[in-house]
Design an enzyme around this catalytic site. Structure first.
Site, PDB file in Angstrom:
ATOM      1  N   ASP A  96       0.844  -1.204   0.000  1.00  0.00           N
ATOM      2  CA  ASP A  96       0.000   0.000   0.000  1.00  0.00           C
ATOM      3  C   ASP A  96       0.875   1.248   0.000  1.00  0.00           C
ATOM      4  O   ASP A  96       0.635   2.200  -0.751  1.00  0.00           O
ATOM      5  CB  ASP A  96      -0.903  -0.031   1.239  1.00  0.00           C
ATOM      6  CG  ASP A  96      -2.069   0.938   1.145  1.00  0.00           C
ATOM      7  OD1 ASP A  96      -2.443   1.334   0.016  1.00  0.00           O
ATOM      8  OD2 ASP A  96      -2.623   1.293   2.195  1.00  0.00           O
ATOM      9  N   HIS A 118      -4.374   2.972  -6.926  1.00  0.00           N
ATOM     10  CA  HIS A 118      -5.533   2.638  -6.099  1.00  0.00           C
ATOM     11  C   HIS A 118      -6.785   2.392  -6.931  1.00  0.00           C
ATOM     12  O   HIS A 118      -7.662   1.614  -6.540  1.00  0.00           O
ATOM     13  CB  HIS A 118      -5.763   3.714  -5.038  1.00  0.00           C
ATOM     14  CG  HIS A 118      -4.982   3.481  -3.787  1.00  0.00           C
ATOM     15  ND1 HIS A 118      -3.642   3.792  -3.679  1.00  0.00           N
ATOM     16  CD2 HIS A 118      -5.333   2.911  -2.607  1.00  0.00           C
ATOM     17  CE1 HIS A 118      -3.212   3.451  -2.470  1.00  0.00           C
ATOM     18  NE2 HIS A 118      -4.221   2.910  -1.803  1.00  0.00           N
ATOM     19  N   HIS A 120      -6.557  -1.127  -8.002  1.00  0.00           N
ATOM     20  CA  HIS A 120      -7.001  -1.953  -6.868  1.00  0.00           C
ATOM     21  C   HIS A 120      -8.518  -2.093  -6.868  1.00  0.00           C
ATOM     22  O   HIS A 120      -9.065  -3.191  -6.721  1.00  0.00           O
ATOM     23  CB  HIS A 120      -6.543  -1.349  -5.532  1.00  0.00           C
ATOM     24  CG  HIS A 120      -7.314  -1.884  -4.351  1.00  0.00           C
ATOM     25  ND1 HIS A 120      -8.548  -1.365  -3.978  1.00  0.00           N
ATOM     26  CD2 HIS A 120      -7.058  -2.901  -3.499  1.00  0.00           C
ATOM     27  CE1 HIS A 120      -9.006  -2.054  -2.939  1.00  0.00           C
ATOM     28  NE2 HIS A 120      -8.117  -2.980  -2.631  1.00  0.00           N
ATOM     29  N   HIS A 157      -5.544  -5.601   0.660  1.00  0.00           N
ATOM     30  CA  HIS A 157      -5.582  -4.323  -0.060  1.00  0.00           C
ATOM     31  C   HIS A 157      -4.215  -3.977  -0.656  1.00  0.00           C
ATOM     32  O   HIS A 157      -4.085  -3.712  -1.855  1.00  0.00           O
ATOM     33  CB  HIS A 157      -6.040  -3.227   0.913  1.00  0.00           C
ATOM     34  CG  HIS A 157      -5.930  -1.834   0.394  1.00  0.00           C
ATOM     35  ND1 HIS A 157      -6.923  -1.244  -0.376  1.00  0.00           N
ATOM     36  CD2 HIS A 157      -4.967  -0.900   0.542  1.00  0.00           C
ATOM     37  CE1 HIS A 157      -6.553  -0.006  -0.674  1.00  0.00           C
ATOM     38  NE2 HIS A 157      -5.383   0.226  -0.137  1.00  0.00           N
TER      39      HIS A 157
END
Length: 360
Positions: A171, A254, A257, A271
């Protein structure tokens, strides 16, 4: 556009700090509600209760159901209202923390965020990621302020499974590259303004810390010990990445993701594991130098982050499914549109396939 940097009111990091959490919380409220899932309650529940008993403060605890969904937020909001709680404490992983932040927002009470893992940069942010009860990404919920307090007990975090710390590195890995994209495009950040030099510096320090200390921290945690490298990575995963992404902006990584949540084969991933691959896709999308892509690939391989779709559980390349991922990543309002050039589902689809091939 005004330059804005935002952060939690207080950040506390240290070994065994959970044993004195009540001394920090009492400045915010006198009737706290703590939420944690069953596992975390078993892990730290007694430590938290003893801390409040020492301070002669009441403490209500409730078990979090595992998904940061509207249903769970509404349930806990009702409990807070009934019990007249004046501060909420979220203890656990990112979804528990996001739920606590959401409940605090709707009940207008302070929130104390207590991660037991360093797997995301969610703890410091004025943001929650809301999912459907089935676990698909639904929406971002933006708050007018950051958490009132973030408390990081490094002994507990270092004792968590190493995969969680590594996921946090995944992340955090995107922070610098997404900040760089926003700096080039000039788009507004999650903080609601232009990025500051301070936020840029934190994002860059985050990336440098990962490269310098990531592998050392992983090895230490695998051996059940905490070292300076572990302390540095916990700070990078949480504070540097948290302030870095929020005040510097999100971009393609992101959004990729979020698109990947549509792939059932990837539902078992954390995540940060999906964000790490999203970072590689972003670098391909912006045609970054091969030297930079190789640095990121080597880092991911050294700590065990996925570098291709097969690493992520995909058994065969289904182009229709991958195009659906690309469409999800480029939906209206997605952060991929903060990139300094127009992005289409077709260009993301091409970048996913290329990143997958480079990562093998």
């Amino acid at each position: 556009m005004d330059k804005i940097i935002i952060s939690p009111s207080k950040y506390v990091q240290g070994e065994n700090v959970l044993g004195s959490i009540a001394s920090y919380v009492k400045a915010l409220g006198a009737n706290p509600l703590a939420i944690a899932d069953e596992f975390v309650t078993g892990l730290v529940g007694e430590t938290v209760k003893e801390s409040f008993a020492k301070e002669d403060m009441p403490l209500a605890m409730d078990v979090f159901n595992g998904e940061c969904s509207r249903v769970e937020i509404d349930r806990l909001t009702d409990i807070c209202a009934t019990q007249k709680n004046d501060v909420i404490i979220g203890i656990g992983g990112g979804k528990t923390l996001d739920t606590a932040k959401s409940v605090a927002f709707y009940t207008k009470i302070p929130v104390v965020v207590v991660p037991t893992i360093a797997s995301t940069d969610a703890p410091t942010s004025a943001l929650a990621v809301i999912y459907t009860p089935e676990g698909e990404f639904a929406e971002y919920l933006l708050f007018p302020k950051n958490p009132d307090m973030v408390v990081m007990d490094t002994k507990i975090i270092a004792g968590a499974p190493v995969r969680l710390l590594v996921a946090g590195m995944g992340d955090a890995l995107s922070t610098y590259f997404e900040a760089r994209a926003n700096m080039t495009s000039g788009k507004s950040t999650m903080a609601g303004g232009a990025l500051t030099r301070s936020a840029q510096a934190l994002a860059k320090l985050c990336y440098e810390t990962l490269l310098e200390d990531g592998l050392k921290a992983k090895v230490a945690v695998e051996n059940g010990v905490s070292t300076t490298a572990v302390e540095n990575i916990i700070e990078a995963n949480t504070y540097l990445s948290g302030i870095g992404f929020e005040s510097s902006g999100l971009a393609a990584a992101h959004a990729i993701h979020n698109g990947l949540t549509k792939l059932e084969e990837c539902h078992h991933l954390y995540h940060g594991e999906k964000v790490a691959f999203g970072t590689l896709v972003q670098l391909v999308l912006e045609n970054a130098p091969m030297e930079e892509i190789n640095t990121v690939l080597n880092f991911c391989r050294s700590v065990g982050l996925p570098t291709n779709l097969f690493d992520m559980g995909v058994k065969e390349i289904n182009k229709d499914k991958l195009f659906a991922v690309a469409e999800g990543a480029t939906a209206e309002g997605e952060t991929i549109h903060n990139m300094p050039f127009p992005v289409t589902a077709q260009s993301v689809f091409a970048a996913i396939l290329t990143a997958h091939q480079l990562g093998q």
